[in-house]
Write a protein that holds these residues in place. Structure first.
Motif, PDB file in Angstrom:
ATOM      1  N   ARG A 400       0.818  -1.155   0.075  1.00  0.00           N
ATOM      2  CA  ARG A 400       0.010   0.061  -0.011  1.00  0.00           C
ATOM      3  C   ARG A 400       0.748   1.258  -0.110  1.00  0.00           C
ATOM      4  N   GLY A 401       2.039   1.096   0.801  1.00  0.00           N
ATOM      5  CA  GLY A 401       2.971   2.169   0.580  1.00  0.00           C
ATOM      6  C   GLY A 401       3.565   2.736  -0.805  1.00  0.00           C
ATOM      7  N   ALA A 402       3.771   1.523  -1.397  1.00  0.00           N
ATOM      8  CA  ALA A 402       4.335   1.723  -2.853  1.00  0.00           C
ATOM      9  C   ALA A 402       3.141   2.377  -3.728  1.00  0.00           C
ATOM     10  N   GLN A 403       1.958   1.770  -3.553  1.00  0.00           N
ATOM     11  CA  GLN A 403       0.943   2.277  -4.470  1.00  0.00           C
ATOM     12  C   GLN A 403       0.585   3.726  -4.160  1.00  0.00           C
ATOM     13  N   ALA A 404       0.688   4.035  -2.705  1.00  0.00           N
ATOM     14  CA  ALA A 404       0.411   5.528  -2.410  1.00  0.00           C
ATOM     15  C   ALA A 404       1.498   6.261  -3.129  1.00  0.00           C
ATOM     16  N   LEU A 405       2.692   5.694  -3.042  1.00  0.00           N
ATOM     17  CA  LEU A 405       3.752   6.832  -3.373  1.00  0.00           C
ATOM     18  C   LEU A 405       3.914   7.009  -4.863  1.00  0.00           C
ATOM     19  N   ALA A 406       3.236   5.882  -5.703  1.00  0.00           N
ATOM     20  CA  ALA A 406       3.076   6.042  -7.120  1.00  0.00           C
ATOM     21  C   ALA A 406       2.060   6.821  -7.236  1.00  0.00           C
ATOM     22  N   VAL A 407       0.977   6.877  -6.803  1.00  0.00           N
ATOM     23  CA  VAL A 407      -0.025   7.644  -6.915  1.00  0.00           C
ATOM     24  C   VAL A 407       0.272   9.376  -6.677  1.00  0.00           C
ATOM     25  N   LEU A 408       0.799   9.545  -5.726  1.00  0.00           N
ATOM     26  CA  LEU A 408       1.244  10.912  -5.184  1.00  0.00           C
ATOM     27  C   LEU A 408       2.484  11.321  -6.349  1.00  0.00           C
ATOM     28  N   SER A 409       3.366  10.703  -6.734  1.00  0.00           N
ATOM     29  CA  SER A 409       4.085  10.926  -7.865  1.00  0.00           C
ATOM     30  C   SER A 409       3.731  11.426  -9.030  1.00  0.00           C
ATOM     31  N   SER A 410       2.541  10.634  -9.344  1.00  0.00           N
ATOM     32  CA  SER A 410       1.858  10.660 -10.488  1.00  0.00           C
ATOM     33  C   SER A 410       1.197  12.191 -10.386  1.00  0.00           C
ATOM     34  N   GLY A 411       0.370  12.512  -9.410  1.00  0.00           N
ATOM     35  CA  GLY A 411      -0.229  13.833  -9.235  1.00  0.00           C
ATOM     36  C   GLY A 411       0.920  15.018  -8.924  1.00  0.00           C
ATOM     37  N   VAL A 412       1.897  14.726  -8.248  1.00  0.00           N
ATOM     38  CA  VAL A 412       2.934  15.810  -8.108  1.00  0.00           C
ATOM     39  C   VAL A 412       3.794  16.161  -9.480  1.00  0.00           C
ATOM     40  N   GLY A 413       3.839  15.018 -10.250  1.00  0.00           N
ATOM     41  CA  GLY A 413       4.719  15.078 -11.589  1.00  0.00           C
ATOM     42  C   GLY A 413       3.871  15.845 -12.622  1.00  0.00           C
ATOM     43  N   ALA A 414       2.555  15.891 -12.272  1.00  0.00           N
ATOM     44  CA  ALA A 414       1.847  16.618 -13.467  1.00  0.00           C
ATOM     45  C   ALA A 414       2.234  18.248 -13.289  1.00  0.00           C
ATOM     46  N   ILE A 415       2.574  18.757 -12.133  1.00  0.00           N
ATOM     47  CA  ILE A 415       2.753  20.140 -11.850  1.00  0.00           C
ATOM     48  C   ILE A 415       4.339  20.746 -11.944  1.00  0.00           C
ATOM     49  N   LEU A 416       5.076  19.503 -12.089  1.00  0.00           N
ATOM     50  CA  LEU A 416       6.662  19.993 -12.106  1.00  0.00           C
ATOM     51  C   LEU A 416       7.060  20.374 -13.141  1.00  0.00           C
ATOM     52  N   ALA A 417       8.164  21.112 -13.063  1.00  0.00           N
ATOM     53  CA  ALA A 417       8.859  21.631 -14.476  1.00  0.00           C
ATOM     54  C   ALA A 417       9.309  20.363 -15.458  1.00  0.00           C
ATOM     55  N   VAL A 418       9.327  20.525 -16.839  1.00  0.00           N
ATOM     56  CA  VAL A 418       9.558  19.482 -17.514  1.00  0.00           C
ATOM     57  C   VAL A 418      11.210  18.902 -17.079  1.00  0.00           C
ATOM     58  N   PRO A 419      12.059  20.021 -17.218  1.00  0.00           N
ATOM     59  CA  PRO A 419      13.644  19.508 -16.983  1.00  0.00           C
ATOM     60  C   PRO A 419      13.680  18.690 -15.907  1.00  0.00           C
ATOM     61  N   PHE A 420      13.196  18.972 -14.779  1.00  0.00           N
ATOM     62  CA  PHE A 420      13.306  18.190 -13.380  1.00  0.00           C
ATOM     63  C   PHE A 420      12.996  16.872 -13.745  1.00  0.00           C
ATOM     64  N   VAL A 421      11.568  16.389 -14.181  1.00  0.00           N
ATOM     65  CA  VAL A 421      11.537  15.095 -14.160  1.00  0.00           C
ATOM     66  C   VAL A 421      11.971  14.164 -15.150  1.00  0.00           C
ATOM     67  N   TRP A 422      12.441  14.984 -16.315  1.00  0.00           N
ATOM     68  CA  TRP A 422      13.282  14.072 -17.156  1.00  0.00           C
ATOM     69  C   TRP A 422      14.829  13.915 -16.642  1.00  0.00           C
TER      70      TRP A 422
END
Length: 486
Positions: A400-422
């Motif tokens: 459940r912890g890994a699932q929650a982290l994947a979900v959180l990363s998906s949500g936060v990743g959507a608003i981060l700057a392109v250069p950082f995520v790549w």
């Protein structure tokens, strides 16, 4: 919400600058040499398996939906692999490579792919050889398992597994979600945070179903989205057939630094090689150690069968689909690579598609991007799950912890700057790739032994069936994945 986005990007910008410097050195002097060198070596020791068995690859893919015996079919394992292969790397990743390295980056993506087919074959075959049977009838395995047996180093194996979990539940979801939000914002003015919320909710809904649920979802999503994108690309190619000679001319001139106008924003032949290799690795994942986690889950009659299918995936991903994306971008007439920076990669291909087929493609293409990226998030979690099993992180709390982290990363990743995520993704890829290649090279004798057994049965006209008692392997397998086939 805008203030939060600005604050978040302010925090990550210095990290991006530092990681970019490190990544440039690591890819220049370690990853490129290791990746291409290993591919060339494996092509030699397997006697060009990726060229000899082209017909066999398609034959095995054709009947790969059968014979699961209560587990996961060869096609489902292939679909999970293709979920992360065919997707954002073929669309946003190709655009980013061409912005930074010019059209010539495509040529170096082809080089990585052709030699990478031998690497993908080898790592998938090893994953099958060393897979573990679990009580529920499914299999688990991958690089962590064969690194353990190849190097005899539990430390390296656990290090790989831990970094793969990070890569697949943090870095990969961020990149995928970022691409979705970028397209939706540029094409439809959808706020980044709304895209993030939608992606996070959708991911949470499917991930609760576990690996079998992911396999069922990607078995449908991946082939359909790939087919839709290929049809779209073919339509654009047919409408611009007269541009094909100029397209290939631009790619080759840029690849070898023969035209400064095509050099990309980073400039020169080195930029083409560097960015082509990075994006080629992210796109087809050959040598990265991700797809073997999917390959290990398949129920097949011979380890080499899944190796051949995974090798075919590299060809389809890079030589066919990524090339089509490059053609769309260069022939659309609506974009000028020389005037763009990396942030444009998230919407460049969609603009090119609309420039070629019309603005009516805005929503269909956005939906396509969504499902491409979403299926990649699901496929990535399946890889993380396999490595958590290896590490012994099997309790509900870890799951459940890994699932929650994947979900959180998906949500936060959507608003981060392109250069950082790549940049974050590049860093994670470099580390797991080098560790994986060490394991593959250490187990070369197992790869050639399994292939020899397959070839001998195939030449006799038989459908190859693996038996470790008769196969020319260095020793008995230390795992239980093939016990019932003896």
């Amino acid at each position: 919400m805008k203030q939060f986005e600005d604050w978040l990007n302010g925090v990550t910008d210095p990290i991006t600058t530092w990681l970019t410097t490190v990544n440039d050195w690591v890819y220049s002097w370690i990853v490129i040499i290791a990746l291409v060198g290993t591919g060339i070596f494996l092509t030699f020791v397997t006697k060009g398996v990726q060229f000899r068995h082209v017909r066999t690859m398609f034959q095995h893919l054709k009947r790969s939906r059968q014979g699961a015996k209560g587990g996961i079919t060869s096609f489902q394992a292939f679909a999970i692999g293709m979920a992360t292969r065919i997707g954002i790397g073929n669309i946003t990743g190709v655009a980013l490579a061409m912005i930074l390295g010019g059209p010539g980056a495509l040529f170096w993506m082809w080089v990585v792919a052709f030699f990478g087919m031998a690497t993908a074959f080898s790592e998938a075959t090893l994953a099958q050889l060393f897979k573990q049977r679990h009580p529920d009838g499914t299999f688990r395995g991958g690089p962590a398992t064969y690194i353990l047996h190849g190097t005899k180093s539990p430390f390296l194996a656990k290090l790989f597994a831990a970094f793969m979990v990070f890569c697949m539940v943090v870095a990969m979801p961020m990149v995928q979600a970022n691409s979705i939000s970028g397209v939706l914002q540029s094409s439809h003015n959808v706020p980044l945070w709304i895209s993030g919320a939608i992606i996070a909710i959708a991911a949470a809904t499917v991930l609760i179903g576990g690996v079998r649920g992911i396999a069922k979802a990607t078995e449908i999503i991946s082939p359909v989205m790939a087919l839709v994108y290929i049809v779209t690309a073919l339509a654009i190619i047919v409408l611009n057939l007269d541009a094909l000679p100029d397209f290939f001319s631009a790619v080759f001139r840029s690849a070898f630094g023969l035209d400064e106008a095509l050099a990309g924003t980073a400039g020169g032949i080195f930029a083409a090689i560097l960015n082509g290799t990075r994006r080629g690795l992210f796109s087809n994942e050959a040598g990265m150690g991700t797809n073997p986690n999917a390959a290990a889950t398949a129920t097949v009659d011979h380890p080499v069968s899944q190796g051949l299918i995974q090798a075919l995936g590299v060809f389809l991903d890079t030589v066919i689909i990524s090339t089509a994306t490059g053609f769309i971008i260069l022939t659309s007439g609506v974009v000028d690579l020389s005037g763009l920076d990396s942030t444009a990669s998230s919407y460049l291909t969609s603009q090119a598609v609309m420039g070629s087929l019309g603005t009516w493609m805005a929503w269909p293409f956005s939906i396509m991007i969504f499902f491409f990226a979403f299926s990649s998030i699901l496929g990535a979690y399946a890889y993380a799950d396999a490595n958590m099993v290896f590490l012994g992180w099997t309790s509900k709390i870890w799951e459940r912890g890994a699932q929650a982290l994947a979900v959180l990363s998906s949500g936060v990743g959507a608003i981060l700057a392109v250069p950082f995520v790549w940049t974050l993704m590049d860093s994670a890829m470099a580390f797991v790739t080098v560790l994986n290649l060490i394991g593959v090279l250490a187990l070369t004798r197992w790869i050639t032994g399994a292939l020899k057994d397959f070839d001998e049965q195939h030449k006799q006209g038989n459908e190859p069936v693996f038996n470790e008692d008769t196969a020319d392997l260095p020793s008995r397998l230390p795992t239980n994945g093939w016990v019932l086939t003896e």
